[in-house]
Design a protein around this motif. Structure first.
Motif, PDB file in Angstrom:
ATOM      1  N   THR A   1       0.824  -1.204   0.000  1.00  0.00           N
ATOM      2  CA  THR A   1       0.000   0.000   0.000  1.00  0.00           C
ATOM      3  C   THR A   1       0.861   1.258   0.000  1.00  0.00           C
ATOM      4  O   THR A   1       2.068   1.205   0.249  1.00  0.00           O
ATOM      5  N   GLY A   2       0.224   2.383  -0.285  1.00  0.00           N
ATOM      6  CA  GLY A   2       0.939   3.652  -0.285  1.00  0.00           C
ATOM      7  C   GLY A   2       1.946   3.758  -1.413  1.00  0.00           C
ATOM      8  O   GLY A   2       2.891   4.550  -1.327  1.00  0.00           O
ATOM      9  N   PHE A   3       1.749   3.009  -2.471  1.00  0.00           N
ATOM     10  CA  PHE A   3       2.723   3.006  -3.564  1.00  0.00           C
ATOM     11  C   PHE A   3       2.721   4.336  -4.319  1.00  0.00           C
ATOM     12  O   PHE A   3       3.738   4.757  -4.859  1.00  0.00           O
ATOM     13  N   ASN A   4       1.564   4.982  -4.351  1.00  0.00           N
ATOM     14  CA  ASN A   4       1.442   6.292  -4.998  1.00  0.00           C
ATOM     15  C   ASN A   4       1.184   7.327  -3.913  1.00  0.00           C
ATOM     16  O   ASN A   4       0.169   7.259  -3.213  1.00  0.00           O
ATOM     17  N   ILE A   5       2.079   8.286  -3.762  1.00  0.00           N
ATOM     18  CA  ILE A   5       1.970   9.254  -2.659  1.00  0.00           C
ATOM     19  C   ILE A   5       0.894  10.309  -2.913  1.00  0.00           C
ATOM     20  O   ILE A   5       0.503  11.024  -1.987  1.00  0.00           O
ATOM     21  N   HIS A   6       0.411  10.423  -4.143  1.00  0.00           N
ATOM     22  CA  HIS A   6      -0.554  11.462  -4.478  1.00  0.00           C
ATOM     23  C   HIS A   6      -2.000  10.985  -4.384  1.00  0.00           C
ATOM     24  O   HIS A   6      -2.894  11.779  -4.079  1.00  0.00           O
ATOM     25  N   ALA A   7      -2.243   9.715  -4.657  1.00  0.00           N
ATOM     26  CA  ALA A   7      -3.612   9.188  -4.665  1.00  0.00           C
ATOM     27  C   ALA A   7      -4.144   9.039  -3.244  1.00  0.00           C
ATOM     28  O   ALA A   7      -3.392   8.784  -2.303  1.00  0.00           O
ATOM     29  N   GLU A   8      -5.474   9.178  -3.104  1.00  0.00           N
ATOM     30  CA  GLU A   8      -6.100   9.000  -1.789  1.00  0.00           C
ATOM     31  C   GLU A   8      -5.950   7.568  -1.280  1.00  0.00           C
ATOM     32  O   GLU A   8      -5.955   7.311  -0.083  1.00  0.00           O
ATOM     33  N   GLY A   9      -5.819   6.631  -2.192  1.00  0.00           N
ATOM     34  CA  GLY A   9      -5.562   5.236  -1.830  1.00  0.00           C
ATOM     35  C   GLY A   9      -4.821   4.547  -2.952  1.00  0.00           C
ATOM     36  O   GLY A   9      -5.074   4.819  -4.134  1.00  0.00           O
ATOM     37  N   SER A  10      -3.886   3.675  -2.618  1.00  0.00           N
ATOM     38  CA  SER A  10      -3.167   2.964  -3.674  1.00  0.00           C
ATOM     39  C   SER A  10      -2.657   1.623  -3.159  1.00  0.00           C
ATOM     40  O   SER A  10      -2.413   1.452  -1.966  1.00  0.00           O
ATOM     41  N   ALA A  11      -2.519   0.686  -4.086  1.00  0.00           N
ATOM     42  CA  ALA A  11      -2.003  -0.637  -3.752  1.00  0.00           C
ATOM     43  C   ALA A  11      -1.339  -1.239  -4.982  1.00  0.00           C
ATOM     44  O   ALA A  11      -1.911  -1.222  -6.077  1.00  0.00           O
ATOM     45  N   LEU A  12      -0.143  -1.740  -4.805  1.00  0.00           N
ATOM     46  CA  LEU A  12       0.533  -2.511  -5.843  1.00  0.00           C
ATOM     47  C   LEU A  12       0.338  -3.974  -5.474  1.00  0.00           C
ATOM     48  O   LEU A  12       0.837  -4.435  -4.443  1.00  0.00           O
ATOM     49  N   ILE A  13      -0.428  -4.687  -6.291  1.00  0.00           N
ATOM     50  CA  ILE A  13      -0.767  -6.071  -5.971  1.00  0.00           C
ATOM     51  C   ILE A  13      -0.075  -7.022  -6.937  1.00  0.00           C
ATOM     52  O   ILE A  13       0.016  -6.759  -8.136  1.00  0.00           O
ATOM     53  N   SER A  14       0.418  -8.117  -6.402  1.00  0.00           N
ATOM     54  CA  SER A  14       1.079  -9.147  -7.206  1.00  0.00           C
ATOM     55  C   SER A  14       0.391 -10.483  -6.975  1.00  0.00           C
ATOM     56  O   SER A  14       0.213 -10.902  -5.824  1.00  0.00           O
ATOM     57  N   PHE A  15      -0.022 -11.113  -8.055  1.00  0.00           N
ATOM     58  CA  PHE A  15      -0.437 -12.519  -8.048  1.00  0.00           C
ATOM     59  C   PHE A  15       0.668 -13.252  -8.802  1.00  0.00           C
ATOM     60  O   PHE A  15       0.681 -13.284 -10.028  1.00  0.00           O
ATOM     61  N   GLY A  16       1.636 -13.812  -8.089  1.00  0.00           N
ATOM     62  CA  GLY A  16       2.770 -14.409  -8.786  1.00  0.00           C
ATOM     63  C   GLY A  16       3.497 -13.341  -9.577  1.00  0.00           C
ATOM     64  O   GLY A  16       3.882 -12.297  -9.057  1.00  0.00           O
TER      65      GLY A  16
END
Length: 239
Positions: free
Chosen positions: A17-32
């Motif tokens: 989470t917090g991958f983008n400092i500008h967006a109100e919410g952000s998540a970098l998700i990895s499935f494999g």
């Protein structure tokens, strides 16, 4: 056993989470090896068809970077229009997230969920939906903390996972090498309690009995419960 995981086992899932400092919410998700950057942007406006209705909107956009796949693809902006697959997936993302949001409690504001595929190895739409919920939950938590919302409009969780029959075996969370040769593949969008939001399923070469779809649903239920646990864990780390 496929690359060290059981038929009913997810690929390694990571949510940063917090991958983008500008967006109100952000998540970098990895499935494999599949990686999707999900951002939630809050706008104090709604689409024209909702103006004056006293409720908000949740919508999604989806795209793939040119080298997200084995060979480079042209940017859709360069072609001048979005492809049919892109439009279909982003509509799915919007439907999935709206299913767990009380739009009246959201007020006259819109949450825009942007899902950008950085790397694709199967399951990009399911990863996008799962990550988008995390980004949206974080954004709404921020609105609640700031006093912009009096009540929580997000009343449930949603996650998504793929399943399929490969060489006659029911498998959870297909990577590309499995999806490309599946006799049947399906995407399940569900709540952690097993309630269905949407199912997309196709038999590739011959009809599949209903019991086979039920087998895949059972697999998907276990996968979604685990994804929901990881979603909650990711959100808790931001609180």
């Amino acid at each position: 056993m496929r690359e060290g995981r059981r038929a009913d086992e997810l690929r390694p899932v990571h949510i940063d989470t917090g991958f983008n400092i500008h967006a109100e919410g952000s998540a970098l998700i990895s499935f494999g090896h599949t990686r999707v950057l999900c951002t939630a942007s809050v706008e104090d406006k709604v689409p024209p068809f909702l103006r004056g209705e006293g409720k908000g909107w949740v919508t999604g956009e989806y795209g793939m970077l040119p080298r997200a796949t084995h060979t480079r693809g042209n940017r859709e902006a360069a072609r001048g229009k979005q492809g049919g697959r892109t439009v279909e997936i982003q509509r799915l993302i919007g439907r999935a997230l709206r299913a767990v949001v009380d739009l009246e409690k959201l007020g006259e504001r819109q949450i825009q969920l942007d899902c950008d595929v950085l790397q694709a190895d199967g399951g990009t739409r399911t990863a996008a939906i799962t990550g988008a919920w995390v980004a949206m939950r974080i954004a709404v938590n921020r609105l609640l903390a700031e006093g912009a919302l009096e009540e929580d409009p997000v009343f449930g969780q949603v996650a998504a996972v793929s399943c399929g029959f490969v060489d006659g075996e029911a498998l959870l969370d297909l990577e590309y090498s499995e999806d490309s040769r599946a006799q049947m593949d399906a995407n399940f969008v569900m709540t952690p309690d097993g309630d269905i939001i949407e199912i997309q399923a196709t038999a590739e070469d011959r009809p599949i009995p209903w019991s086979s779809l039920e087998t895949l649903k059972t697999l998907a239920e276990g996968g979604v419960r685990e994804l929901a646990r990881l979603q909650r864990q990711a959100v808790a780390e931001t609180e």
